[in-house]
Write a protein that holds these residues in place. Structure first.
Motif, PDB file in Angstrom:
ATOM      1  N   ALA A   1       0.976  -1.124  -0.034  1.00  0.00           N
ATOM      2  CA  ALA A   1       0.035   0.091  -0.046  1.00  0.00           C
ATOM      3  C   ALA A   1       0.900   1.329   0.116  1.00  0.00           C
ATOM      4  O   ALA A   1       1.941   1.005   0.648  1.00  0.00           O
ATOM      5  CB  ALA A   1      -0.812   0.202   1.251  1.00  0.00           C
ATOM      6  N   ALA A   2       0.735   2.155  -0.636  1.00  0.00           N
ATOM      7  CA  ALA A   2       1.763   3.346  -0.752  1.00  0.00           C
ATOM      8  C   ALA A   2       0.750   4.652  -0.899  1.00  0.00           C
ATOM      9  O   ALA A   2      -0.584   4.694  -1.213  1.00  0.00           O
ATOM     10  CB  ALA A   2       2.242   3.208  -2.171  1.00  0.00           C
ATOM     11  N   GLY A   3       1.202   5.715  -0.673  1.00  0.00           N
ATOM     12  CA  GLY A   3       0.753   7.097  -0.899  1.00  0.00           C
ATOM     13  C   GLY A   3       1.361   7.659  -2.141  1.00  0.00           C
ATOM     14  O   GLY A   3       2.643   7.236  -2.789  1.00  0.00           O
TER      15      GLY A   3
ATOM     16  N   PHE B   1       4.435   8.313   9.102  1.00  0.00           N
ATOM     17  CA  PHE B   1       4.151   9.150   7.790  1.00  0.00           C
ATOM     18  C   PHE B   1       5.233  10.126   7.343  1.00  0.00           C
ATOM     19  O   PHE B   1       5.954  10.802   8.419  1.00  0.00           O
ATOM     20  CB  PHE B   1       2.642   9.484   7.542  1.00  0.00           C
ATOM     21  CG  PHE B   1       1.854   8.185   7.371  1.00  0.00           C
ATOM     22  CD1 PHE B   1       1.684   7.421   6.290  1.00  0.00           C
ATOM     23  CD2 PHE B   1       1.291   7.846   8.721  1.00  0.00           C
ATOM     24  CE1 PHE B   1       0.704   6.533   6.145  1.00  0.00           C
ATOM     25  CE2 PHE B   1       0.465   6.651   8.690  1.00  0.00           C
ATOM     26  CZ  PHE B   1       0.139   6.035   7.441  1.00  0.00           C
TER      27      PHE B   1
ATOM     28  N   MET C   1       6.394   2.191   2.813  1.00  0.00           N
ATOM     29  CA  MET C   1       7.469   1.755   4.068  1.00  0.00           C
ATOM     30  C   MET C   1       7.963   0.396   3.807  1.00  0.00           C
ATOM     31  O   MET C   1       8.442  -0.471   4.798  1.00  0.00           O
ATOM     32  CB  MET C   1       6.840   1.882   5.293  1.00  0.00           C
ATOM     33  CG  MET C   1       5.884   3.240   5.554  1.00  0.00           C
ATOM     34  SD  MET C   1       5.155   3.040   7.079  1.00  0.00           S
ATOM     35  CE  MET C   1       4.361   4.689   6.918  1.00  0.00           C
TER      36      MET C   1
ATOM     37  N   THR D   1      -3.487   4.121  -1.643  1.00  0.00           N
ATOM     38  CA  THR D   1      -4.468   4.373  -0.748  1.00  0.00           C
ATOM     39  C   THR D   1      -4.805   5.968  -0.154  1.00  0.00           C
ATOM     40  O   THR D   1      -5.716   6.069   0.170  1.00  0.00           O
ATOM     41  CB  THR D   1      -4.107   3.509   0.472  1.00  0.00           C
ATOM     42  OG1 THR D   1      -2.728   3.904   1.108  1.00  0.00           O
ATOM     43  CG2 THR D   1      -3.985   2.107   0.368  1.00  0.00           C
ATOM     44  N   ASN D   2      -3.681   6.767  -0.688  1.00  0.00           N
ATOM     45  CA  ASN D   2      -3.835   8.178  -0.192  1.00  0.00           C
ATOM     46  C   ASN D   2      -3.005   9.027  -0.951  1.00  0.00           C
ATOM     47  O   ASN D   2      -1.981   8.589  -1.505  1.00  0.00           O
ATOM     48  CB  ASN D   2      -3.678   8.297   1.314  1.00  0.00           C
ATOM     49  CG  ASN D   2      -2.178   7.880   1.663  1.00  0.00           C
ATOM     50  OD1 ASN D   2      -2.037   6.499   1.781  1.00  0.00           O
ATOM     51  ND2 ASN D   2      -1.274   8.486   1.654  1.00  0.00           N
TER      52      ASN D   2
ATOM     53  N   LEU E   1      -3.258  11.123   7.803  1.00  0.00           N
ATOM     54  CA  LEU E   1      -2.974   9.949   7.532  1.00  0.00           C
ATOM     55  C   LEU E   1      -2.753   8.957   8.665  1.00  0.00           C
ATOM     56  O   LEU E   1      -2.363   9.125   9.822  1.00  0.00           O
ATOM     57  CB  LEU E   1      -1.582   9.677   6.716  1.00  0.00           C
ATOM     58  CG  LEU E   1      -1.513  10.644   5.435  1.00  0.00           C
ATOM     59  CD1 LEU E   1      -0.212  10.649   5.001  1.00  0.00           C
ATOM     60  CD2 LEU E   1      -2.576  10.216   4.476  1.00  0.00           C
TER      61      LEU E   1
ATOM     62  N   THR F   1      -5.052   3.560   5.775  1.00  0.00           N
ATOM     63  CA  THR F   1      -4.372   2.758   4.727  1.00  0.00           C
ATOM     64  C   THR F   1      -4.975   1.320   4.519  1.00  0.00           C
ATOM     65  O   THR F   1      -5.553   0.944   3.354  1.00  0.00           O
ATOM     66  CB  THR F   1      -2.977   2.185   5.103  1.00  0.00           C
ATOM     67  OG1 THR F   1      -2.159   3.388   5.172  1.00  0.00           O
ATOM     68  CG2 THR F   1      -2.187   1.587   4.325  1.00  0.00           C
TER      69      THR F   1
HETATM   70  N1  HPA Z   1       3.481   6.931   3.166  1.00  0.00           N
HETATM   71  C1  HPA Z   1       4.213   5.850   3.463  1.00  0.00           C
HETATM   72  N2  HPA Z   1       3.487   4.762   3.423  1.00  0.00           N
HETATM   73  C2  HPA Z   1       2.437   4.589   3.097  1.00  0.00           C
HETATM   74  C3  HPA Z   1       1.395   5.873   2.469  1.00  0.00           C
HETATM   75  C4  HPA Z   1       2.040   7.030   2.795  1.00  0.00           C
HETATM   76  O1  HPA Z   1       1.258   8.083   2.540  1.00  0.00           O
HETATM   77  N3  HPA Z   1       0.322   5.382   2.318  1.00  0.00           N
HETATM   78  C5  HPA Z   1       0.282   3.787   2.681  1.00  0.00           C
HETATM   79  N4  HPA Z   1       1.417   3.520   2.998  1.00  0.00           N
END
Ligand code: HPA
Length: 278
Positions: A110-112, A189, A208, A231-232, A243, A248
């Protein structure tokens, strides 16, 4: 070199079963492990060197079976650097996956997003990464000659496999982005200033995980594909949003179904590439 966990897995493997592709499932993608047909499930607690993930929503089981008709080994949940282990926390697991026969690995996270035009719910396939963690899992590792391993990181996210998944996505009407993933250590975050910096430096998504596993996969001779479930928007890009891990996990559901279909759809061609048949 043999990993004790590989022997444990081998002892549970159906006769004649050789996994071709490994998958590591990040936040919200656990259900994909449940889609593995006729699965043999082994808890990490039974696998020496597999640390139990301490993050809610991150599972902790290894699944052997078929996905899209391809023999796979699927890790539901991973341990992270930010949980207090070294950046090589996944080394024994990745080494075991290679030893079991996997020539390729699919990593998910999952990532931003760093791009307002790639909103939550989007899927991004990694075509490169920037390591902002200030460490990597090969520090202190020794090659066959006893010296450090000077490993190239060019084309780490395999070009041929990316072409396969880009085609699969087009065939499934999935809008698949490609871009650069920036690894921050977490568990905090990023600050809005860090997000601006990552964007200026050429990043498209932040997260991460994944980077240490991709490096380790190359170390153990596996080809890599990696996907971010967005996810964001990065910190500060959506000013009204706070956040959290809860956000997430909640948002990861949006892209999970499409990512699941994409992976299952592309695995047979990825397996053929790894066998040298395409
Ligand atoms: N930053 C780092 N890791 C994440 C994020 C984020 O915005 N969203 C989901 N994992």
């Amino acid at each position: 070199m043999t990993e004790p966990s590989a022997a444990v897995v081998r002892a549970r493997m159906p006769t004649g079963f050789v996994p071709e592709i490994a998958l590591i499932l990040g936040s919200g993608l656990g259900p994909l492990a449940d889609a593995v047909a006729e699965a043999v499930v082994i808890p990490y607690a039974k696998l020496p060197g597999f640390p139990q993930p301490s993050v809610p929503g991150h599972g902790g089981t290894l699944h052997l079976g078929h996905l899209g008709g391809v023999p796979v080994v699927c890790l539901k949940g991973r341990a992270h650097f930010y949980e207090g282990h070294g950046s090589g926390v996944m080394r024994p697991a990745i080494a075991a996956l290679a030893e079991l026969g996997c020539r390729g690995i699919v990593l998910t996270n999952a990532a931003g997003s760093l791009d307002a035009d790639m909103p939550p719910g989007s899927l991004m396939m990694l075509n490169d990464h920037i390591n902002f963690a200030g460490t990597n899992p090969l520090i202190g590792d020794r090659g066959p000659d006893g010296g450090p391993i000077f490993l190239p990181m060019t084309d780490l996210y395999d070009r041929g496999i990316r072409e396969i998944f880009a085609e699969t996505a087009a065939g499934q009407d999935i809008d698949l982005f490609q871009g650069v993933y920036v690894w921050f250590t977490g568990p905090i975050f990023e600050t809005p200033a860090e997000i601006r910096a990552a964007r200026i430096l050429g990043g498209h998504a932040v997260g991460m995980s994944t980077v240490p596993e991709a490096i380790l996969a190359r170390r153990y001779g596996m080809k890599v594909a990696a996907f971010s479930n967005i996810t964001n928007l990065g910190a500060g890009m959506a000013p009204d949003e706070t956040l959290s891990h809860h956000l997430t996990i909640d948002r990861a559901r949006i892209g999970a179904a499409a990512l699941q279909n994409l992976l299952i759809g592309g695995l047979p061609a990825m397996a053929a590439l790894l066998r040298g048949q395409s």
